[in-house]
Design an enzyme around this catalytic site. Structure first.
Site, mmCIF file in Angstrom:
data_model
loop_
_atom_site.group_PDB
_atom_site.id
_atom_site.type_symbol
_atom_site.label_atom_id
_atom_site.label_comp_id
_atom_site.label_asym_id
_atom_site.label_seq_id
_atom_site.Cartn_x
_atom_site.Cartn_y
_atom_site.Cartn_z
ATOM 1 N N ASP A 12 0.950 -1.233 0.064
ATOM 2 C CA ASP A 12 0.236 -0.078 -0.104
ATOM 3 C C ASP A 12 0.948 1.394 -0.055
ATOM 4 O O ASP A 12 2.093 1.104 0.238
ATOM 5 C CB ASP A 12 -0.807 0.108 1.106
ATOM 6 N N ASP A 14 0.154 5.385 0.733
ATOM 7 C CA ASP A 14 -0.112 6.150 1.792
ATOM 8 C C ASP A 14 -0.360 5.654 3.289
ATOM 9 O O ASP A 14 -0.948 4.531 3.451
ATOM 10 C CB ASP A 14 -1.488 6.964 1.692
ATOM 11 N N ASP A 209 -1.515 0.058 5.931
ATOM 12 C CA ASP A 209 -1.749 0.628 7.223
ATOM 13 C C ASP A 209 -3.073 0.483 7.678
ATOM 14 O O ASP A 209 -3.388 1.186 8.886
ATOM 15 C CB ASP A 209 -1.251 2.055 7.191
HETATM 16 MG MG LIG Z 1 -2.648 3.412 3.309
#
Ligand SMILES: [Mg+2]
Length: 281
Positions: A12, A14, A209
């Site tokens: 991923d 961000d 995240d």
């Molecule tokens: Mg993310």
């Protein structure tokens, strides 16, 4: 190192490689080391507004090397699935990334006055207004199939504010029509499956995240996952969800550490994971 058993690392962006506009310390060096170790990489994002080339530019600006072919956006996944289903025309609520991806596979974007298209496709669109949402809803009410590149409720912006995301726009159309879209982005399996195919690997490790998209999406596919603590989720949040990460690390650099070693950033206690077993540590 933690990444050793896997041949494809699905990253991923961000909260993992950057917190826009800032780099996450060690992210660039970690990606370079994974390449050095022969891992196949895929940069996987739910954001459908950017083209792969634009995503590469963004990654390069924080020091991460990538090629457009390694970038799999929800727009790319959406386009390739829709073309497999013989969708040839679509009314699109979306930005350049989605329009480009659809055009790239030969799906024509239509205006509301054209004959009925094969699909209504919804993604993140900062120019969406009442007229566009109304036109999309009317087409769906007339029986046109509804798809969404992703359904993220909000869009994170620097400073910690949340702006309406693709899911918020989609909700306007779903609420109006009572029709639920088929969604391709995380946590739905399509985006991850597409990323694994395009990486050319067979044994994926998902790194993210967010528990509600990255980790639950991996878990639903039976794939191992790593939660990094540099983005949306905190360690304590793991107790609140049913889909647990296989590993938890402080930051993406934890992929290069030995999971059994103290200081490797792995949870010190057993954690039930998606297979009903326990986290490996
Ligand atoms: Mg993310």
């Amino acid at each position: 190192m933690l990444a050793d058993p896997y041949d494809a690392i699905l990253l991923d962006l961000d909260g993992v490689l950057y917190r826009w506009p800032d780099a996450i310390p060690g992210a660039a060096a970690t990606v370079a080391a994974l390449r050095e170790a022969g891992k196949r990489l895929a940069f996987v994002t739910n954001n459908s507004s950017r083209t792969p080339a634009q995503v590469v530019e963004r990654l390069e600006s924080v020091g991460v090397e990538a090629t457009p072919a390694e970038v799999v956006t929800s727009a790319i996944a959406t386009a390739s699935i829709l073309t497999e289903r013989d969708v040839r025309s679509a009314f699109v609520v979306g930005e350049e990334g989605l329009l480009d991806a659809l055009a790239g596979v030969g799906i024509r974007a239509v205006s509301p006055s054209d004959p009925l298209p094969d699909a209504v496709v919804v993604g993140f669109d900062r120019k969406a207004d009442y007229a566009k949402l109304k036109d999309a809803a009317v087409l769906v009410e007339r029986g046109v199939a509804l798809f969404a590149s992703n359904a993220d409720p909000s869009f994170p912006v620097p400073g910690g504010e949340s702006w309406p995301g693709a899911g918020a726009l989609l909700a306007a159309i779903e609420t109006t029509t009572g029709v639920r879209a088929e969604v391709f982005g995380k946590p739905e399996p399509a985006l991850f499956q597409r990323a694994l195919v395009s990486s050319g690997g067979e044994h994926p490790l998902v790194v993210g995240d967010r528990l509600d998209t990255d980790i639950s999406g991996a878990g639903r596919l039976g794939w191992d996952s790593v939660l990094v603590l540099t983005g949306a989720a905190r360690r304590a949040d793991v107790d609140e969800v049913s889909w647990k990460p296989t590993f938890i690390v402080d930051d993406v650099g934890g992929l290069l550490t030995e999971p059994a070693h103290e200081g490797g950033g792995i949870l010190p206690e057993e954690v039930p994971n998606h297979t009903g077993g326990f986290a490996r540590w």
